[in-house]
Design a protein around this motif. Structure first.
Motif, PDB file in Angstrom:
ATOM      1  N   PRO A  56      50.667  40.342  29.910  1.00  0.00           N
ATOM      2  CA  PRO A  56      49.199  40.224  29.980  1.00  0.00           C
ATOM      3  C   PRO A  56      48.680  39.989  31.400  1.00  0.00           C
ATOM      4  CG  PRO A  56      50.026  39.005  28.099  1.00  0.00           C
ATOM      5  CD  PRO A  56      51.222  39.403  28.914  1.00  0.00           C
ATOM      6  N   TYR A  57      49.489  39.365  32.260  1.00  0.00           N
ATOM      7  CA  TYR A  57      49.073  39.171  33.655  1.00  0.00           C
ATOM      8  C   TYR A  57      48.965  40.517  34.363  1.00  0.00           C
ATOM      9  CZ  TYR A  57      49.639  38.261  38.661  1.00  0.00           C
ATOM     10  OH  TYR A  57      49.481  38.268  40.025  1.00  0.00           O
ATOM     11  N   ILE A  58      49.993  41.354  34.196  1.00  0.00           N
ATOM     12  CA  ILE A  58      49.937  42.700  34.778  1.00  0.00           C
ATOM     13  C   ILE A  58      48.773  43.478  34.173  1.00  0.00           C
ATOM     14  CG2 ILE A  58      51.219  44.835  35.195  1.00  0.00           C
ATOM     15  CD1 ILE A  58      52.411  42.364  36.584  1.00  0.00           C
ATOM     16  N   GLY A  59      48.555  43.277  32.870  1.00  0.00           N
ATOM     17  CA  GLY A  59      47.478  43.975  32.168  1.00  0.00           C
ATOM     18  C   GLY A  59      46.102  43.629  32.708  1.00  0.00           C
ATOM     19  N   VAL A  60      45.809  42.324  32.893  1.00  0.00           N
ATOM     20  CA  VAL A  60      44.478  41.933  33.373  1.00  0.00           C
ATOM     21  C   VAL A  60      44.278  42.386  34.820  1.00  0.00           C
ATOM     22  CG1 VAL A  60      44.170  39.998  31.788  1.00  0.00           C
ATOM     23  CG2 VAL A  60      45.248  39.591  33.999  1.00  0.00           C
ATOM     24  N   PHE A  61      45.364  42.436  35.607  1.00  0.00           N
ATOM     25  CA  PHE A  61      45.232  42.933  36.980  1.00  0.00           C
ATOM     26  C   PHE A  61      44.886  44.423  36.977  1.00  0.00           C
ATOM     27  CE2 PHE A  61      46.811  44.951  40.820  1.00  0.00           C
ATOM     28  CZ  PHE A  61      46.216  44.178  41.802  1.00  0.00           C
ATOM     29  N   LEU A  62      45.575  45.198  36.136  1.00  0.00           N
ATOM     30  CA  LEU A  62      45.333  46.644  36.108  1.00  0.00           C
ATOM     31  C   LEU A  62      43.960  46.984  35.541  1.00  0.00           C
ATOM     32  CD1 LEU A  62      48.825  48.036  35.027  1.00  0.00           C
ATOM     33  CD2 LEU A  62      47.823  47.942  37.310  1.00  0.00           C
ATOM     34  N   LYS A  63      43.424  46.119  34.677  1.00  0.00           N
ATOM     35  CA  LYS A  63      42.093  46.377  34.117  1.00  0.00           C
ATOM     36  C   LYS A  63      41.031  46.456  35.209  1.00  0.00           C
ATOM     37  CE  LYS A  63      41.939  44.837  29.317  1.00  0.00           C
ATOM     38  NZ  LYS A  63      41.230  43.965  28.366  1.00  0.00           N
ATOM     39  N   LYS A  64      41.220  45.684  36.261  1.00  0.00           N
ATOM     40  CA  LYS A  64      40.213  45.664  37.328  1.00  0.00           C
ATOM     41  C   LYS A  64      40.376  46.809  38.321  1.00  0.00           C
ATOM     42  CE  LYS A  64      40.346  42.332  40.432  1.00  0.00           C
ATOM     43  NZ  LYS A  64      40.498  42.926  41.769  1.00  0.00           N
ATOM     44  N   GLN A  65      41.338  47.710  38.074  1.00  0.00           N
ATOM     45  CA  GLN A  65      41.614  48.807  39.002  1.00  0.00           C
ATOM     46  C   GLN A  65      40.994  50.135  38.550  1.00  0.00           C
ATOM     47  OE1 GLN A  65      43.059  47.811  41.791  1.00  0.00           O
ATOM     48  NE2 GLN A  65      43.347  45.780  40.861  1.00  0.00           N
ATOM     49  N   PHE A  66      40.082  50.112  37.568  1.00  0.00           N
ATOM     50  CA  PHE A  66      39.542  51.363  37.023  1.00  0.00           C
ATOM     51  C   PHE A  66      38.952  52.250  38.116  1.00  0.00           C
ATOM     52  CE2 PHE A  66      35.939  53.804  35.287  1.00  0.00           C
ATOM     53  CZ  PHE A  66      36.619  54.600  34.386  1.00  0.00           C
ATOM     54  N   ASN A  67      38.147  51.678  39.002  1.00  0.00           N
ATOM     55  CA  ASN A  67      37.524  52.476  40.065  1.00  0.00           C
ATOM     56  C   ASN A  67      38.575  53.083  40.990  1.00  0.00           C
ATOM     57  OD1 ASN A  67      34.951  51.987  39.114  1.00  0.00           O
ATOM     58  ND2 ASN A  67      34.648  50.179  40.411  1.00  0.00           N
ATOM     59  N   ILE A  88      29.251  38.651  35.405  1.00  0.00           N
ATOM     60  CA  ILE A  88      29.246  38.220  36.811  1.00  0.00           C
ATOM     61  C   ILE A  88      30.274  37.113  37.029  1.00  0.00           C
ATOM     62  CG2 ILE A  88      27.875  37.051  38.588  1.00  0.00           C
ATOM     63  CD1 ILE A  88      25.415  38.541  37.441  1.00  0.00           C
ATOM     64  N   LEU A  89      30.287  36.142  36.107  1.00  0.00           N
ATOM     65  CA  LEU A  89      31.241  35.033  36.213  1.00  0.00           C
ATOM     66  C   LEU A  89      32.679  35.545  36.124  1.00  0.00           C
ATOM     67  CD1 LEU A  89      29.448  32.357  33.986  1.00  0.00           C
ATOM     68  CD2 LEU A  89      29.730  32.294  36.473  1.00  0.00           C
ATOM     69  N   TYR A  90      32.915  36.521  35.223  1.00  0.00           N
ATOM     70  CA  TYR A  90      34.253  37.085  35.076  1.00  0.00           C
ATOM     71  C   TYR A  90      34.707  37.751  36.367  1.00  0.00           C
ATOM     72  CZ  TYR A  90      38.153  39.850  33.271  1.00  0.00           C
ATOM     73  OH  TYR A  90      39.399  40.393  33.078  1.00  0.00           O
ATOM     74  N   LYS A  91      33.822  38.541  36.974  1.00  0.00           N
ATOM     75  CA  LYS A  91      34.154  39.234  38.225  1.00  0.00           C
ATOM     76  C   LYS A  91      34.500  38.230  39.324  1.00  0.00           C
ATOM     77  CE  LYS A  91      34.129  43.685  37.824  1.00  0.00           C
ATOM     78  NZ  LYS A  91      35.365  44.430  38.123  1.00  0.00           N
ATOM     79  N   ASN A  92      33.680  37.176  39.438  1.00  0.00           N
ATOM     80  CA  ASN A  92      33.934  36.164  40.465  1.00  0.00           C
ATOM     81  C   ASN A  92      35.262  35.460  40.223  1.00  0.00           C
ATOM     82  OD1 ASN A  92      31.532  36.697  41.779  1.00  0.00           O
ATOM     83  ND2 ASN A  92      30.380  35.128  40.685  1.00  0.00           N
ATOM     84  N   ASN A 151      38.238  37.879  40.944  1.00  0.00           N
ATOM     85  CA  ASN A 151      38.496  38.057  42.371  1.00  0.00           C
ATOM     86  C   ASN A 151      39.175  36.826  42.983  1.00  0.00           C
ATOM     87  OD1 ASN A 151      37.407  40.642  42.482  1.00  0.00           O
ATOM     88  ND2 ASN A 151      35.341  39.890  42.852  1.00  0.00           N
ATOM     89  N   LYS A 152      38.726  35.648  42.563  1.00  0.00           N
ATOM     90  CA  LYS A 152      39.263  34.422  43.158  1.00  0.00           C
ATOM     91  C   LYS A 152      40.700  34.151  42.735  1.00  0.00           C
ATOM     92  CE  LYS A 152      34.891  32.062  44.029  1.00  0.00           C
ATOM     93  NZ  LYS A 152      34.025  30.915  43.687  1.00  0.00           N
ATOM     94  N   VAL A 153      41.013  34.372  41.448  1.00  0.00           N
ATOM     95  CA  VAL A 153      42.376  34.051  40.997  1.00  0.00           C
ATOM     96  C   VAL A 153      43.398  35.002  41.616  1.00  0.00           C
ATOM     97  CG1 VAL A 153      41.671  32.968  38.837  1.00  0.00           C
ATOM     98  CG2 VAL A 153      42.184  35.404  38.856  1.00  0.00           C
ATOM     99  N   PHE A 154      43.026  36.266  41.808  1.00  0.00           N
ATOM    100  CA  PHE A 154      43.983  37.217  42.369  1.00  0.00           C
ATOM    101  C   PHE A 154      44.090  37.122  43.892  1.00  0.00           C
ATOM    102  CE2 PHE A 154      43.383  39.629  38.304  1.00  0.00           C
ATOM    103  CZ  PHE A 154      44.697  39.521  37.886  1.00  0.00           C
ATOM    104  N   LEU A 155      43.143  36.443  44.509  1.00  0.00           N
ATOM    105  CA  LEU A 155      43.216  36.239  45.957  1.00  0.00           C
ATOM    106  C   LEU A 155      43.735  34.844  46.294  1.00  0.00           C
ATOM    107  CD1 LEU A 155      39.883  37.956  47.106  1.00  0.00           C
ATOM    108  CD2 LEU A 155      42.220  38.809  47.402  1.00  0.00           C
ATOM    109  N   GLY A 156      44.119  34.090  45.264  1.00  0.00           N
ATOM    110  CA  GLY A 156      44.680  32.760  45.479  1.00  0.00           C
ATOM    111  C   GLY A 156      43.662  31.732  45.931  1.00  0.00           C
ATOM    112  N   LYS A 157      42.393  31.927  45.583  1.00  0.00           N
ATOM    113  CA  LYS A 157      41.339  31.014  46.025  1.00  0.00           C
ATOM    114  C   LYS A 157      41.020  29.931  45.000  1.00  0.00           C
ATOM    115  CE  LYS A 157      39.081  34.279  49.160  1.00  0.00           C
ATOM    116  NZ  LYS A 157      37.817  34.972  49.515  1.00  0.00           N
TER     117      LYS A 157
END
Length: 487
Positions: free
Chosen positions: A97-108, A373-377, A380-386
């Motif tokens: 599921p971790y790989i899955g949620v990362f790939l979901k944000k790569q649609f563009n 909006i909250l989901y996007k923020n 972005n933060k969890v995958f950038l280690g913020k």
């Protein structure tokens, strides 16, 4: 943060075409298509024996078509030819599921790098070269859980909005459908009979030569309405288009009035909306028809809803276009559309119901926008280690070691099964009893032999399919079932 190429941790397999059935049995298998990545509302089945099977731990990606790049996981069944299966090689190191949620944000990214102009498809190199951030397994679990929970809230909010739309439609059909009380007594009137009896009460916008795109400005004196203002079957302000007062003086016969109905007649046709009462000075484009109604006879909200949702109106449009996809409407067709017109008090009651539901829907849509909006923020933060993941409290976190252990055990069992099948295949043409088979496996050098029942399950699976590895018959002399390894 460490990064790794996706191609280093997954295997990719494309799906196949399947023969679908209408009445599935207990043995039928689900087939997953692109549209099923977003919804489980219309599940399809097949009785095909062979196919590319996906497990809930596999990641699915739409490989071909306009939606190439949509990603989902947590589903099982055969996959159709437009779907790709991404199977993680070491699931005890990379939480699916971790790989899955990362790939979901790569649609563009997938859309931008796709191949094919007419029929886009995933660029395999772009997919395998995509870099994935590598964090501790426990943190992969945390990220997947928190994003999945947020995504679940978004899906629930969208479902609530859809149910409100269903409620409004069912209310309309109950009040004004063919089975409603006194339906047969209501007059059947066409649009020209319920429009105001004055010139230009039914009109389209100016021809292109009279109003060019070069004359639009992003702000100005007079608004210009187009398809985007009605495409959702309700009036919305979208693209800002204006003209000057001087230009309006040339085109004022196309003026839009409060509570007019606008209908899309080009592009996405047949959508309808009611102009709000606080509309500023505005005209419509040639892509819209506008109707000023006689409100002593009809309510604009009732008529607008009937135009886009009444089965009676839909049937008329279907017949006029001989069942084809409509390329456009014209004033002649619109003027002749017939609508069953109930008493005005009924229509006004529907307007009140519609506005109440739309008020609730607006709150849900505002909530949905905020959630997205909250989901996007958060994403972005969890995958950038913020974000300090140690502060995220996740239910089931204490069982993460068990999850890794379970995955390792599952992979070990799969490998054992593969080894057992390989040993059986090596005996092509031989005949042996179950006892002889087990003894043969014991002598094969396998480090750990499954129990008797597990071996039986493997044997039974090899007896199935269009080209089974094993066949069996009853040997009357030996008084036992004999297995034959097919050539």
């Amino acid at each position: 943060m460490k990064w790794i190429k996706l191609g280093d941790i997954i295997d990719i397999t494309k799906g196949k075409k399947h023969n679908l059935i209408e009445n599935p049995s207990r043995d039928s298998k689900r087939v997953i298509f692109t549209e099923d990545l977003r919804s489980d509302e219309n599940i399809k089945y097949t009785n095909d024996e062979a196919g590319i099977f996906v497990e809930k731990s596999d990641i699915l990606i739409a490989w071909d078509g306009a939606n190439a790049g949509i990603v989902e996981y947590g589903k099982s069944g055969f996959i159709g030819s437009t779907i790709g299966r991404l199977r993680i090689k070491e699931q005890d190191k990379y939480y699916p599921p971790y790989i899955g949620v990362f790939l979901k944000k790569q649609f563009n990214y997938f859309q931008r790098t796709s191949n094919g102009a007419v029929m886009p498809h995933i660029n395999r190199n772009a997919l395998t070269n995509l870099k994935i951030p590598v964090v501790k397994y426990v943190d992969q679990y945390r990220i997947a859980q928190v994003l999945s929970q947020s995504d679940s809230l978004i899906k629930k909010r969208k479902e609530s909005i859809r149910l409100l739309d269903d409620l409004l439609l069912s209310t309309f059909l109950k009040m004004f459908g063919s089975k409603s009380k006194n339906y047969q007594e209501w007059p059947l009137l066409d649009i020209k009979q319920i429009a105001k009896k004055e010139k230009n009460s039914i009109r389209t916008g100016p021809f292109g030569s009279n109003l060019k795109h070069s004359e639009f400005t992003s702000n100005g004196d007079v608004a210009v309405l187009g398809i985007d203002n009605a495409v959702k079957n309700k009036f919305e302000w979208k693209e800002a288009r204006f003209i000057s007062h001087e230009k309006y003086e040339e085109l004022k016969k196309y003026k839009i009035y409060p509570r007019d109905i606008i209908i899309t007649i080009m592009g996405t046709v047949g959508k309808s909306a009611v102009i709000p009462e606080d509309i500023p000075l505005a005209i419509n484009t040639k892509h819209l028809a506008a109707i000023t109604l006689d409100e002593s006879l009809v309510n604009p909200y009732f008529i607008s809803f009937a135009i886009h949702s009444s089965p009676l109106v839909k049937m008329q449009l279907f017949k006029r276009n001989r069942g084809a996809v409509m390329s456009g409407l014209n004033l002649g067709i619109i003027k002749e559309l017939k609508i069953k017109v109930p008493p005005l008090s009924y229509q006004n009651k529907f307007e009140a119901i519609l506005k109440k539901i739309e008020d609730i829907k607006k709150k849900y849509e505002d909530s949905l926008q905020l959630l997205e909006i909250l989901y996007k923020n958060l994403e972005n933060k969890v995958f950038l280690g913020k974000i300090n993941l140690n502060k995220i409290s996740i239910e089931g976190l204490e069982s993460i070691k068990f999850i890794q252990k379970e995955v390792k055990e599952k992979n070990k069992n799969k490998n054992q099964q593969i080894d057992i099948i390989s040993i059986i295949k090596s005996k092509r043409g031989e005949e042996l009893s179950m006892v002889q088979l087990i003894k043969s496996l014991e002598k094969s050098g396998l480090q750990e032999l499954p129990d008797h029942d597990e071996i039986k399950n493997i044997v039974f699976s090899l007896l199935k399919g269009p080209s089974p590895i094993l066949s069996q018959y009853f040997d009357e002399i030996k008084n036992e079932v004999v297995l034959k390894v097919n050539r």
